[in-house]
Design a protein around this motif. Sequence first.
Motif, short mmCIF file in Angstrom:
data_model
loop_
_atom_site.label_atom_id
_atom_site.label_comp_id
_atom_site.label_asym_id
_atom_site.label_seq_id
_atom_site.Cartn_x
_atom_site.Cartn_y
_atom_site.Cartn_z
N THR A 462 44.29 40.05 43.67
CA THR A 462 44.28 39.69 42.26
C THR A 462 44.58 38.20 42.11
N MET A 463 43.95 37.61 41.12
CA MET A 463 44.15 36.18 40.86
C MET A 463 43.74 35.89 39.42
N THR A 464 44.20 34.77 38.89
CA THR A 464 43.84 34.34 37.55
C THR A 464 42.98 33.09 37.66
N PHE A 465 41.77 33.20 37.12
CA PHE A 465 40.78 32.12 37.18
C PHE A 465 40.74 31.37 35.85
N VAL A 466 40.81 30.04 35.91
CA VAL A 466 40.79 29.21 34.71
C VAL A 466 39.67 28.18 34.85
N PRO A 467 38.51 28.40 34.23
CA PRO A 467 37.40 27.44 34.37
C PRO A 467 37.73 26.12 33.69
N ASP A 468 37.12 25.06 34.19
CA ASP A 468 37.33 23.73 33.59
C ASP A 468 36.19 23.31 32.69
N ILE A 469 35.10 24.10 32.70
CA ILE A 469 33.94 23.80 31.88
C ILE A 469 33.50 25.09 31.18
N SER A 470 33.22 25.02 29.90
CA SER A 470 32.72 26.19 29.17
C SER A 470 31.25 26.40 29.48
N GLY A 471 30.82 27.68 29.37
CA GLY A 471 29.41 27.99 29.56
C GLY A 471 29.21 29.08 30.59
N THR A 472 28.08 29.01 31.27
CA THR A 472 27.70 30.02 32.26
C THR A 472 28.21 29.63 33.64
N TRP A 473 28.82 30.60 34.30
CA TRP A 473 29.31 30.40 35.67
C TRP A 473 28.64 31.40 36.60
N ALA A 474 28.40 30.97 37.82
CA ALA A 474 27.88 31.86 38.86
C ALA A 474 28.96 32.09 39.90
N PHE A 475 29.04 33.31 40.39
CA PHE A 475 30.02 33.68 41.40
C PHE A 475 29.31 34.33 42.58
N GLY A 476 29.85 34.11 43.77
CA GLY A 476 29.34 34.76 44.96
C GLY A 476 30.49 35.25 45.81
N SER A 477 30.33 36.44 46.40
CA SER A 477 31.42 37.00 47.21
C SER A 477 30.87 37.80 48.37
N PHE A 478 31.60 37.77 49.49
CA PHE A 478 31.41 38.76 50.54
C PHE A 478 32.77 39.26 50.97
N LEU A 479 32.81 40.46 51.54
CA LEU A 479 34.07 41.13 51.86
C LEU A 479 34.12 41.51 53.33
N GLY A 480 35.29 41.42 53.91
CA GLY A 480 35.54 41.94 55.25
C GLY A 480 35.83 43.43 55.16
N GLY A 481 34.86 44.15 54.71
CA GLY A 481 34.98 45.58 54.39
C GLY A 481 34.02 45.89 53.26
N PHE A 482 34.27 46.98 52.55
CA PHE A 482 33.45 47.34 51.39
C PHE A 482 34.34 47.39 50.17
N GLY A 483 33.82 46.92 49.02
CA GLY A 483 34.65 46.94 47.84
C GLY A 483 33.94 46.46 46.59
N LEU A 484 34.76 46.23 45.55
CA LEU A 484 34.27 45.89 44.22
C LEU A 484 35.01 44.68 43.68
N VAL A 485 34.29 43.85 42.92
CA VAL A 485 34.89 42.66 42.32
C VAL A 485 34.81 42.80 40.81
N PHE A 486 35.96 42.64 40.15
CA PHE A 486 36.06 42.78 38.70
C PHE A 486 36.48 41.45 38.07
N LEU A 487 35.95 41.17 36.89
CA LEU A 487 36.37 40.03 36.08
C LEU A 487 36.80 40.56 34.71
N ASN A 488 38.07 40.37 34.38
CA ASN A 488 38.64 40.90 33.14
C ASN A 488 38.31 42.39 32.96
N GLY A 489 38.42 43.14 34.05
CA GLY A 489 38.22 44.58 34.00
C GLY A 489 36.78 45.04 34.06
N GLU A 490 35.82 44.12 34.12
CA GLU A 490 34.41 44.48 34.18
C GLU A 490 33.89 44.28 35.61
N LEU A 491 33.24 45.29 36.15
CA LEU A 491 32.67 45.17 37.49
C LEU A 491 31.55 44.13 37.47
#
Length: 843
Positions: A462-491
């Motif tokens: 868990t972590m708290t993300f604070v963007p420095d620019i308003s608008g559209t952001w892109a995210f990319g992730s890979f996991l050492g295992g299998f799992g799910l990534v949520f932002l403010n409770g949304e998958l």
Amino acid sequence: MSTSFEKLDVEELLAKLPPSDKVKLLAGDGWWHSYAIPEAGIPGFRMSDGPNGIRGTQMFNGVPSSCFPSPTGLGASFDVDLAADVGKALADEARAKGCHLLLGPTVNTMRNPLGGRGFESFSPDPYLNGTIAASYINGLQSKGVGATIKHYVANDQEFERFSTDSIVGERALREIYLKPFQIAIKQSKPWAVMTAYNKINGVHASENTYVLEDILRKEWGWDGMVMSDWTGVFSTAASIQAGLDLEMPGPTVMRGAAALRSMLGRKLTVEDVDKCVRRILNVANQAIDSGIPFNAPEKGVDTSELRHLLRRAAADSIVLLKNNDSVLPLQADTKLKRIAVIGPNAKVAYASGGGSAKLLESWTVSPLQGITNAAKELGADVEYTIGVNGAKMFPLLDAYLKEGKVVGEWWNEKPSEEFCSEKAGVKLPEAVFSTTARTTKNFCIDGVDETKVDRYCYIRWTMTFVPDISGTWAFGSFLGGFGLVFLNGELIIDLYNGASIGSNFFGMATDEKTVTINDLEAGKEYEIEIRMTSDIKAYRETILAPRGGFRLGGNHVFDEDEEIEKAVRMAKEADATIVVIGLNEDWESEGFDRHDLKLPLRTNELVTRVLEVNPKAIIVNQSGSPVEMPWVEEAGTLVQAFYGGNELGNGLADVLFGKVNPSGKLSMTFPIRLEDSLAFPAFGTRSEGYNKSYYSEGIYVDYRGHDVKKIDPLFPFGHGLSYTTFSFTDLSASKPDDSANFDVKVTVKNTGKVTGREVVQVYIHDPISELPRPVKELKGYAKTRPLKPGEDETVKISLDRDALAFYSDKSMCWVAEAGAFHVLVGEEKAEIELAKTLRWTGL
């Protein structure tokens, strides 16, 4: 376990220890320690990755470390005193982290600029490579910390690195690939040598009797410890008999019970094992003598002296390639009020390449930060724009984390039936283990309490993300295992259902998935949660036993066409424009080779567009090895920055704004195109059903190949400009004595208006020889002290028979033939200032 031990009586121990205990000593205990037998008074000494920092015993969540410039940058300093000072600073940090033996330096040869680990060595020239390494080692070992020179030998590509067969002729092996090891070992006597993963002419390095026993021990007379690269042992009896003392890491895969069985069958003798154990115990004694406690807690180092050295090293590794209109240095005047900083390598501090060289830096200064701080002193304003993307993956989110932290929690059983579901806000019981990290890239092969957490486990980040620019952001992730990534409770990213395993985390993680999220607000806090399991098939096939891991990156989405136009407008309007481009750990890393020499993505387009409107734009390239520059003729001002470590940004700013007069010289040739490298056709190729790499270019590596083929480089080996000018006069070469020792002297004078240092490079040319020889070969160099305008210094460089000799395949020995030799001296290889002829009468 005790933190201190009495000096060992090695021969007495060899007489008393049972074979079972001796065999235990032949492999490591975990990732970073040798095996300890406390009841016999034998400690386990601690090792740590380098080569440009001391990571310590944890790849995950370890104590932050100082990162020095990449070795190619340190090599570009042509400064043995700086290399020694870096070694001493690394020793201080090693002592703080309880480390007895550093896994560095690397002196492999960049035979082709595509090699993924090319940035880890000092130079493809064997003399520069070996001598800088020797000074680094001497500095390190002067403070009681051992060096491990690596990777022995011909470990020059990452493609199929565990099985590739380096097919290399005897002369090239001796003159190019073994030579930096030979020089460094002769001048510094490192505690240990690490073997390479690859084969050499059909035999794995870790069991190659010819290079380990015949050359290293018998011919060179070196009797230190030989250890394997991690998981780099492929036999039992053969590796021990060849002199591979220590298998790393532990627990053993190829020794242990297999070694005992080999002894039972007389494939191994007690004497075979004793030879290896003796050398391991000798290193244990060196560790005892060092006074560094065993199993000590790890601490960081942060002193004003260290910060000064990091900044000095960053500045001194920078090479000024072009300065046609004397745009640099940027000085205080009424015109310099607005500075445009453009480019993908400006805002992010790329302190190092990837792989074993990568560590968690104690701090970093980006080029943008360094330039902004320097501009403030001149009363100038700085405006920044990225221009184009320059990375394969989105940058880590570290700079946008609230309080700079990530919380990790582990459970041995699924903590909730809904844990791996898409449901948000799942309530979980207390974890069996938790910790706080400071980065969004964590590979948990260590740093997790193995007494509490099983190998196959469940993890939440868990972590708290604070963007420095308003608008559209892109995210990319890979996991050492299998799992799910949520932002403010949304998958937002599903890496649980149908995710595939890729090459990330050495083939033990999923492929990366990306997502775009609209309407994020600058300054607003967003909660990120990753729920995952480590139980994947990839882990079952390795001894690494990681407890999960993840990488999460992101950036503000922008239209590159609009960004390029913005960059062009800024370049038109600014009083000075600095474009910072290059590579990063996505492109240069252990584990893979580059595919070409091109700059990433649309970088060349950005540079070309900027130069069209502002030919005086300062182009700063940051890379650990060469890149193509199709716009080079249009660029009047060009700087090569390498990976500069913690103080990259300040070191760069010191050079750009004239606080430091650049004195670096290229430690490698920059070719115009990849095909100009003589190794191009035979790099990473396959044949005969398995991988072989034919070293068909022989001794003609780097500038040797360009010279013999008369191929003009983009920038030659040894090239580097200054803000002042120098003259070379009064060259003399003494008559060689009976052992072919002779001195070269030259007077260097600062003929310009700025204090500066100059590098004197001495090349030898043998015009008549039994065998073809390179047009010229670097055989000596020295760096002047800072010379004030009008001041001069007479530099003396001592050479010996090695400067005249070549290796004869026919005679199987080094030969220095009688005859005339040309001594060529200049400030770079392509600009020879003076020449003398000396005569050697032979032995």
